[in-house]
Design a protein around this motif. Structure first.
Motif, PDB file in Angstrom:
ATOM      1  N   UNK A  92     -32.096  16.631  22.315  1.00  0.00           N
ATOM      2  CA  UNK A  92     -30.985  17.164  21.796  1.00  0.00           C
ATOM      3  C   UNK A  92     -30.279  18.254  22.323  1.00  0.00           C
ATOM      4  N   UNK A  93     -30.964  18.626  22.808  1.00  0.00           N
ATOM      5  CA  UNK A  93     -30.505  19.801  23.559  1.00  0.00           C
ATOM      6  C   UNK A  93     -29.699  19.682  24.672  1.00  0.00           C
ATOM      7  N   UNK A  94     -30.833  18.715  25.691  1.00  0.00           N
ATOM      8  CA  UNK A  94     -29.926  18.418  26.881  1.00  0.00           C
ATOM      9  C   UNK A  94     -28.840  17.506  26.399  1.00  0.00           C
ATOM     10  N   UNK A  95     -28.617  16.568  25.582  1.00  0.00           N
ATOM     11  CA  UNK A  95     -26.828  16.120  24.734  1.00  0.00           C
ATOM     12  C   UNK A  95     -26.090  17.025  24.141  1.00  0.00           C
ATOM     13  N   UNK A  96     -26.340  18.207  23.522  1.00  0.00           N
ATOM     14  CA  UNK A  96     -25.380  19.096  22.591  1.00  0.00           C
ATOM     15  C   UNK A  96     -24.675  19.850  24.296  1.00  0.00           C
ATOM     16  N   UNK A  97     -26.045  20.272  25.303  1.00  0.00           N
ATOM     17  CA  UNK A  97     -25.285  20.592  26.649  1.00  0.00           C
ATOM     18  C   UNK A  97     -24.866  19.504  27.373  1.00  0.00           C
ATOM     19  N   UNK A  98     -24.323  18.498  27.501  1.00  0.00           N
ATOM     20  CA  UNK A  98     -23.598  17.397  28.226  1.00  0.00           C
ATOM     21  C   UNK A  98     -22.452  17.840  27.821  1.00  0.00           C
ATOM     22  N   UNK A  99     -22.508  17.747  26.226  1.00  0.00           N
ATOM     23  CA  UNK A  99     -21.590  17.682  25.381  1.00  0.00           C
ATOM     24  C   UNK A  99     -20.113  18.125  25.373  1.00  0.00           C
ATOM     25  N   UNK A 100     -21.153  20.053  25.727  1.00  0.00           N
ATOM     26  CA  UNK A 100     -20.275  20.738  25.397  1.00  0.00           C
ATOM     27  C   UNK A 100     -19.914  20.940  26.647  1.00  0.00           C
ATOM     28  N   UNK A 101     -19.921  20.781  28.008  1.00  0.00           N
ATOM     29  CA  UNK A 101     -19.526  20.769  28.644  1.00  0.00           C
ATOM     30  C   UNK A 101     -18.441  20.247  29.113  1.00  0.00           C
ATOM     31  N   UNK A 102     -18.606  19.483  28.339  1.00  0.00           N
ATOM     32  CA  UNK A 102     -17.737  17.771  28.588  1.00  0.00           C
ATOM     33  C   UNK A 102     -16.149  18.514  27.751  1.00  0.00           C
ATOM     34  N   UNK A 103     -16.578  19.173  26.763  1.00  0.00           N
ATOM     35  CA  UNK A 103     -15.681  19.317  25.807  1.00  0.00           C
ATOM     36  C   UNK A 103     -14.980  20.433  26.522  1.00  0.00           C
ATOM     37  N   UNK A 104     -15.214  21.823  27.529  1.00  0.00           N
ATOM     38  CA  UNK A 104     -14.946  22.773  27.871  1.00  0.00           C
ATOM     39  C   UNK A 104     -13.866  22.393  29.080  1.00  0.00           C
ATOM     40  N   UNK A 105     -14.233  21.476  30.073  1.00  0.00           N
ATOM     41  CA  UNK A 105     -13.417  20.414  30.961  1.00  0.00           C
ATOM     42  C   UNK A 105     -12.700  20.337  30.288  1.00  0.00           C
ATOM     43  N   UNK A 106     -12.550  19.384  29.408  1.00  0.00           N
ATOM     44  CA  UNK A 106     -11.445  18.914  28.539  1.00  0.00           C
ATOM     45  C   UNK A 106     -10.450  19.573  28.363  1.00  0.00           C
ATOM     46  N   UNK A 107     -10.907  20.696  27.613  1.00  0.00           N
ATOM     47  CA  UNK A 107      -9.659  21.655  27.286  1.00  0.00           C
ATOM     48  C   UNK A 107      -9.542  22.791  27.893  1.00  0.00           C
ATOM     49  N   UNK A 108      -9.600  22.403  28.893  1.00  0.00           N
ATOM     50  CA  UNK A 108      -9.040  22.952  30.427  1.00  0.00           C
ATOM     51  C   UNK A 108      -6.952  23.431  30.260  1.00  0.00           C
ATOM     52  N   UNK A 109      -6.229  22.158  29.445  1.00  0.00           N
ATOM     53  CA  UNK A 109      -5.516  21.655  29.349  1.00  0.00           C
ATOM     54  C   UNK A 109      -4.554  21.745  30.523  1.00  0.00           C
ATOM     55  N   UNK A 110      -5.307  21.712  31.222  1.00  0.00           N
ATOM     56  CA  UNK A 110      -4.757  21.258  32.829  1.00  0.00           C
ATOM     57  C   UNK A 110      -5.421  19.937  33.321  1.00  0.00           C
ATOM     58  N   UNK A 111      -4.534  19.685  33.670  1.00  0.00           N
ATOM     59  CA  UNK A 111      -5.253  18.202  34.529  1.00  0.00           C
ATOM     60  C   UNK A 111      -5.925  18.629  35.847  1.00  0.00           C
ATOM     61  N   UNK A 112      -5.134  20.026  36.275  1.00  0.00           N
ATOM     62  CA  UNK A 112      -5.805  20.461  37.499  1.00  0.00           C
ATOM     63  C   UNK A 112      -6.977  21.152  37.949  1.00  0.00           C
ATOM     64  N   UNK A 113      -7.104  21.590  36.608  1.00  0.00           N
ATOM     65  CA  UNK A 113      -7.982  22.211  35.745  1.00  0.00           C
ATOM     66  C   UNK A 113      -9.086  21.831  36.137  1.00  0.00           C
ATOM     67  N   UNK A 114      -8.839  20.521  35.174  1.00  0.00           N
ATOM     68  CA  UNK A 114     -10.245  19.626  34.411  1.00  0.00           C
ATOM     69  C   UNK A 114     -10.269  18.436  36.165  1.00  0.00           C
ATOM     70  N   UNK A 115      -9.943  18.453  36.395  1.00  0.00           N
ATOM     71  CA  UNK A 115     -10.361  17.940  37.957  1.00  0.00           C
ATOM     72  C   UNK A 115     -10.960  18.377  38.864  1.00  0.00           C
ATOM     73  N   UNK A 116     -10.573  20.143  38.633  1.00  0.00           N
ATOM     74  CA  UNK A 116     -11.430  20.955  40.185  1.00  0.00           C
ATOM     75  C   UNK A 116     -12.578  21.227  39.607  1.00  0.00           C
ATOM     76  N   UNK A 117     -12.813  21.109  38.424  1.00  0.00           N
ATOM     77  CA  UNK A 117     -13.979  21.149  37.207  1.00  0.00           C
ATOM     78  C   UNK A 117     -15.011  20.419  37.913  1.00  0.00           C
ATOM     79  N   UNK A 118     -14.487  19.222  37.430  1.00  0.00           N
ATOM     80  CA  UNK A 118     -15.318  18.005  37.718  1.00  0.00           C
ATOM     81  C   UNK A 118     -15.381  17.690  38.927  1.00  0.00           C
TER      82      UNK A 118
END
Lengths: 73, 439
Positions: free
Chosen positions: B143-169
């Motif tokens: 459960x913690x692994x899933x929660x951690x992964x979802x948090x990271x996905x949300x953090x990258x997604x809400x960077x509000x810039x394609x460029x920032x999301x792309x570089x993080x990913x």
């Protein structure tokens, strides 16, 4: 040309504003062209091909289900 | 012109100005740095948890003789398909789903979407299986692994810039190369590796249903429908123009090379299990890492588990984004990582909901994790022929592509990819329908 607030936010030179306009002109031109696109007329050969590929996927979906059932049993 | 723009266009204009400045000042390396992204992301993203586990299963069951050159071959096929999406995205400035709906209509578009959605959801589930299995090696609860992964996905997604999301990913994606040190740690016989790559020996033990499933899983580990939708969507969201196609090709080629290296490394790393006749047919990620400990040491086993975790995480980011791009294109609503949440609610909600639902499925007790991991790549291959069909028709569409449409040579290669993938599927069907068939 950009408005004053944006100019203050981004602090670009005239050259950079010119480049931005150039980039946007190209982008909007492509978008305008996209809006003019309608349905592609498909020849009978292409229609047969697309239907064939679609039936292929449906058949394979059945094969996967059979394979999964075989494995489970 | 610029003051009429929405936030999405402003961010894209900002990125394009950097690119055009680099063109004008002939800064070749800066230009490459600015324009790379979608190609590397799609290729390393496709080296996802089920793919890396397929490679591991391959190495442990068949060694390196047949599969090392086979994987190089499949990535060459993937390059051919993905290069077309670069041209389509850069010229049309829109995503793959949008073009299919515009040119073929809702009837065929819906079929393509159904293929994409069910393979995406199944694949996303397996990404979380990878995350959970990799994290399990370190004693982290599921459960913690899933929660951690979802948090990271949300953090990258809400960077509000394609460029920032792309570089993080991208930064996450480069961890895929972690399989290379694992391969080195098992001390392979490098001359044998070189010989295997150059001679392409036949499959040990002939062809049966199990072999075909692994073959298909390895093809599905490099060519899948979501890659087409993702890269074209990312190319248009990044704002690539027709003049950037050459760099887009380099981006895709670099991605294919890096992904090939990581895939080869996974096979080489698990080949000792084959050499020592260990039955790894039903191994999951954590078991592979444990089984590798005698050969790769504690560090090698740890890196392998980390690699599977990372592979699942990066692919969860890219595949959920691919689903959201397709949703936005089909529903004709805002679908850009350059948009704030309130301007593209549907896009962001689909992205996060698909990820969250897939993560939740993995937590269901008794879920058949290992089997789903292998079968998902097989399903991906079986849905590829129509995807390649649409891709080639669009790439030859004079109205969309103009002078960037496919050449005869590219058509021959593209049709070759389609025929190869279709025949692989037919071979699989034959082994299922006629299990006693010998080749």
């Amino acid at each position: 040309m950009a408005d004053q607030n944006l100019r203050q936010d981004w602090e670009w030179s005239e050259l950079e504003w010119g480049l931005a306009d150039e980039a946007l002109a190209e982008h909007y031109e492509s978008v305008r062209h996209l809006e003019t696109l309608g349905l592609k007329p498909l020849s009978s050969g292409l229609t047969v091909l697309i239907w064939g590929l679609r039936l292929y996927v449906l058949f394979m979906a059945v094969v996967v289900i059979v394979n999964v059932v075989q494995t489970v049993h | 012109m610029i003051h009429h723009m929405n936030e999405e266009d402003r961010h894209r204009a900002h990125d394009r100005v950097q690119v055009l400045k680099a063109y004008r000042s002939r800064q070749r390396w800066r230009l490459l740095w600015l324009l790379i992204g979608p190609g590397i992301l799609v290729m390393l993203g496709e080296n996802d948890a089920p793919s890396m586990l397929s490679y591991a299963a391959t190495g442990s069951q068949f060694g390196i003789g047949f599969f090392l050159p086979f994987v190089v071959f499949t990535f060459a096929l993937a390059f051919v398909a993905q290069e077309i999406t670069v041209r389509l995205g850069a010229v049309s400035k829109t995503g793959h789903a949008d073009l299919i709906y515009r040119r073929f209509g809702r009837f065929w578009g819906n079929f393509a979407m159904v293929d994409l959605l069910w393979t995406n959801v199944m694949t996303l589930i397996t990404e979380f299986i990878g995350v959970v299995a990799g994290a399990g090696f370190f004693g982290i609860p599921a459960w913690l692994a899933v929660l951690g992964a979802l948090t990271l996905i949300a953090l990258a997604t809400f960077s509000r810039r394609y460029w920032r999301w792309e570089r993080m990913t991208l930064a996450f994606a480069l961890f895929n190369l972690i399989f290379i040190p694992v391969a080195i740690l098992v001390h392979p016989h490098w001359a044998s590796v070189g010989r295997a790559l150059l001679t392409w020996r036949p499959l040990p033990g002939g062809i049966n249903n199990n072999t075909i499933i692994l073959l298909l899983a390895d093809i599905g580990a490099t060519i899948t429908p979501w890659m087409l939708f993702f890269q074209q969507g990312a190319v248009s969201d990044k704002g690539l123009a027709a003049q950037d196609i050459r760099h887009g090709r380099w981006d895709t080629a670099i991605g294919a090379t890096l992904a090939t290296l990581a895939a080869l490394a996974a096979i080489i790393a698990t080949a000792p299990l084959y050499l020592h006749h260990m039955n790894a047919a039903q191994f999951g990620a954590a078991q592979f890492a444990q089984a590798l400990r005698p050969y790769a040491g504690r560090i090698g086993a740890t890196l392998f588990a980390l690699g599977i975790l990372e592979a699942g995480l990066v692919a969860a980011m890219t595949i959920s984004t691919s689903s959201a791009y397709a949703f936005g294109e089909v529903m004709r609503v805002a679908h850009s990582l350059n948009r704030p949440f309130h301007e593209a609610r549907g896009f962001y909600l689909v992205l996060l909901l698909v990820a969250a639902l897939s993560g939740a499925v993995v937590l269901i007790p008794g879920f058949p994790l290992e089997y789903v991991v292998i079968i998902v790549n097989v399903v991906a291959v079986l849905t590829m022929p129509p995807a390649i069909g649409f891709l080639l028709i669009l790439a030859n569409d004079r109205e969309i592509m103009g002078r960037y449409r496919n050449t005869t040579f590219l058509n021959i290669i593209g049709i070759g990819v389609g025929v190869f993938v279709s025949l692989a599927g037919i071979l699989y069907a034959l082994t299922v329908i006629l299990p006693n068939l010998k080749f």
